[in-house]
Scaffold this active site. Structure first.
Site, PDB file in Angstrom:
ATOM      1  CE  LYS A 251      14.131  77.930  27.213  1.00 39.89           C
ATOM      2  NZ  LYS A 251      12.941  79.217  26.488  1.00 39.89           N
TER       3      LYS A 251
ATOM      4  CG  ASN B   3      13.189  29.807   6.793  1.00 36.77           C
ATOM      5  OD1 ASN B   3      13.978  30.313   6.160  1.00 36.77           O
ATOM      6  ND2 ASN B   3      12.536  28.845   5.766  1.00 36.77           N
TER       7      ASN B   3
ATOM      8  CG  ASP C 215      26.472  44.582   7.809  1.00 32.78           C
ATOM      9  OD1 ASP C 215      25.491  44.747   9.384  1.00 32.78           O
ATOM     10  OD2 ASP C 215      27.480  45.036   7.519  1.00 32.78           O
TER      11      ASP C 215
ATOM     12  CB  SER D 118      36.421  40.048  16.996  1.00 30.53           C
ATOM     13  OG  SER D 118      36.032  41.339  17.745  1.00 30.53           O
TER      14      SER D 118
ATOM     15  CG  ASN E 299      16.301  24.059  15.569  1.00 28.20           C
ATOM     16  OD1 ASN E 299      16.381  24.351  16.581  1.00 28.20           O
ATOM     17  ND2 ASN E 299      16.299  22.777  14.914  1.00 28.20           N
TER      18      ASN E 299
ATOM     19  CB  ALA F  16      20.074  35.310   9.980  1.00 30.96           C
TER      20      ALA F  16
ATOM     21  CB  CYS G 117      33.517  52.066  12.497  1.00 29.97           C
ATOM     22  SG  CYS G 117      32.025  50.608  12.878  1.00 29.97           S
TER      23      CYS G 117
ATOM     24  CB  THR H 170      28.682  40.695  19.754  1.00 32.53           C
ATOM     25  OG1 THR H 170      29.983  41.376  19.439  1.00 32.53           O
ATOM     26  CG2 THR H 170      27.673  41.348  20.479  1.00 32.53           C
TER      27      THR H 170
END
Length: 546
Positions: A432, A272, A281, A38, A275, A278, A42, A14
């Site tokens: 409702k 940290n 997961d 890709s 450049n 991440a 799931c 992505t």
């Protein structure tokens, strides 16, 4: 600009696609050590269960299609084995021929994902599920060996989905082992009982509060030694014990992680090293409700993080503000929706909360096919701000959960839920909405019109005076042993039968009639508390052996 991405699937692929849409001239290289860049991870349990017939249906993009559409160079079966941050290089091993080479980068994106926990000895009869190859292997093993007993260790989302899909196999005995006191960790115990009952009714045995001490292969069987000393045999073990972030590569390169190994990132998903980004997961995120560091390995957040990464690399400053853990699960003919936090987190983090439980219908009851659902919501007792929700039912679960997830994200209160103008027509909802009803119910308590109590709290009381205001027929069909029956429509004429010196705990079927009873009695000088959820919730979620 040259961008190297380590790992595909929801995070890496992505990110690559978004980068190309933002910058037609960037050089983008994606490394994936597996065969596929890709795929619909799931959907893996549904492939094993033959709902999805062909593995190709799980493949969303191939290296060839990615190159053709996005002009992105994808190198599968090539594993990044070392990061050289000082030189802005990665060391890569070709898994087919063993060749090792280097590739430079201007920006590096880490999307390694997480790996299934597997503390047991290697065996062909112990399998985990992470990718398409794993799913193909499990399906092939079952088709060729026709196991009679399969044990699933771990009762999370994947474990329950696998159990449902495998239950279609004739003469197959299925067990789920879970070391905690209920399945699906984000659920509260009472709501989890809906899941337990549904699985049991479909022939799946659940063993709770019993971890695994040891697994060993004896002859053609796997022997599982439980913590209580009992032993069970199985032809195949499927491990669904959760996942751990696969961040050894990052750790060796000096990328900061927390105590559990999740990569620490800022709001732009930078590590940290400015450049190195991440996502997915592998990273730690902030929980939107608790505003504290959390680990929420879900596909939705990974996709949103990918957009943030690509935007920031291309100088578009959007931020990732956190996750809610919103999820939904199909369990046979029912659905389970979860968003926000549960009671355990509230207690752990000392967050003040109250519970509301309602059991409305999915749509207008006079229109055919209406089914009952149960909504459990947690809210701030002072402001009415919604903190979390769990929804169970056959219809509209996704809709209700999504609305409540939006409400939590926007820091809405019960008063806001009352004011939501949602779509209505008899086939789709009641005039409702269940969400409006939830807001009304919470507002009634905050404004002092009623004092509510849960069944769990009632069960801890010594000899409570319980008033059942259902009809005679409902009472005769099933009732609590010590409950006193006075149907709601007779209540005003029978006030003298009730004690004013005691607190009266009132229930009906779902909580509506008991609320009316509370209003009648409280205005006549009685001390009353409304048992939320009613007898319906008691029978489904509280009663021993339900």
């Amino acid at each position: 600009m040259k961008i190297v991405i380590v790992g595909g699937v929801a995070g890496g692929a992505t990110t690559a696609a978004r980068l190309r849409r933002l910058d037609e001239n960037a050089e983008i290289i994606l490394f994936e050590r597996g065969n596929h860049i890709s795929f619909a991870n799931c959907g893996l349990p549904y492939y094993i269960g033959d709902v999805i017939k062909e593995k190709e249906e799980l493949l969303l993009q191939t290296p060839k299609s990615f190159k053709k559409r996005f002009n992105i160079e994808v190198r599968v079966k090539q594993e990044v084995i070392k990061l050289k941050r000082e030189d802005k290089k990665v060391e890569v091993q070709n898994k087919e021929n063993g060749e090792i080479y280097e590739e430079t980068y201007d920006k590096l994106v880490l999307a390694p994902g997480a790996e299934p926990m597997n503390p047991f000895p290697k065996s062909t009869k112990i399998k985990t599920l992470r990718n398409v190859e794993d799913a193909v292997e499990i399906k092939k093993y079952i088709n060729e060996n026709r196991p009679k007993e399969i044990t699933i260790i771990g009762g999370g989302y994947i474990g329950v989905e696998l159990a449902e899909n495998l239950s279609k196999e004739k003469d197959l005995r299925l067990k789920i082992l879970e070391r905690n006191d209920h399945l699906i960790a984000p659920l509260d115990q009472d709501m989890a009982n809906f899941v337990h009952t549904k699985l049991n009714k479909n022939g799946i045995e659940i063993i709770l509060k019993n971890g695994v001490q040891e697994v060993k292969e004896i002859d053609s069987k796997m022997e599982i030694l439980l913590q209580n000393g009992n032993k069970i045999e199985s032809d195949l073990i499927l491990l669904c014990m959760g996942v751990i972030p696969e961040t050894n590569l990052a750790i060796r390169a000096g990328i900061k992680t927390n105590e559990k190994g999740s990569i620490i990132v800022n709001e732009w998903m930078q590590t940290n090293d400015e450049n190195v980004y991440a996502l997915g997961d592998a990273v730690q995120v902030n929980h939107i409700v608790t505003e504290s560091p959390s680990y929420i390995p879900l596909a939705g957040p990974a996709n949103r993080q990918a957009r943030v990464v690509a935007n920031h690399i291309c100088n578009r400053k959007t931020s990732y503000l956190g996750s809610l853990g919103s999820s939904i699960l199909k369990i046979f003919d029912c659905n389970l929706g979860i968003t926000g936090i549960n009671e355990s987190i509230c207690i752990r983090d000392h967050i003040p909360y109250k519970v509301m439980i309602i059991s409305p219908y999915s749509h207008a009851t006079y229109y055919p096919g209406a089914t009952q659902m149960t909504i459990k919501a947690l809210y701030d007792p002072k402001t009415g701000k919604i903190l979390g929700a769990q929804v169970w039912g056959k219809e509209s679960v996704d809709k209700i959960t999504d609305i409540l997830a939006t409400a939590i994200r926007m820091k809405m209160t019960a008063y806001d839920l009352e004011e939501l103008e949602l779509c209505y027509a008899p086939p789709f909802s009641s005039v409702k909405s269940p969400v409006n009803i939830l807001g009304n119910s919470i507002e009634n308590e905050i404004e002092g019109l009623v004092e509510n109590i849960t069944w769990k709290e009632v069960m801890k009381l010594e000899d409570p005076y319980i008033l059942d205001v259902r009809t005679n027929r409902e009472y005769e069909n099933s009732h609590l042993e010590k409950a006193v029956l006075i149907p709601l429509d007779e209540l005003r004429t029978r006030l003298e039968e009730l004690p004013k010196e005691r607190i009266i705990y009132i229930h009906c079927h779902t909580g509506l009639r008991s609320y009316i009873a509370c209003r009648i009695l409280s205005q006549n000088g009685f001390q009353v508390k409304n048992i939320i959820g009613g007898y319906y919730f008691y029978k489904k979620a509280i009663e021993p052996g339900n």
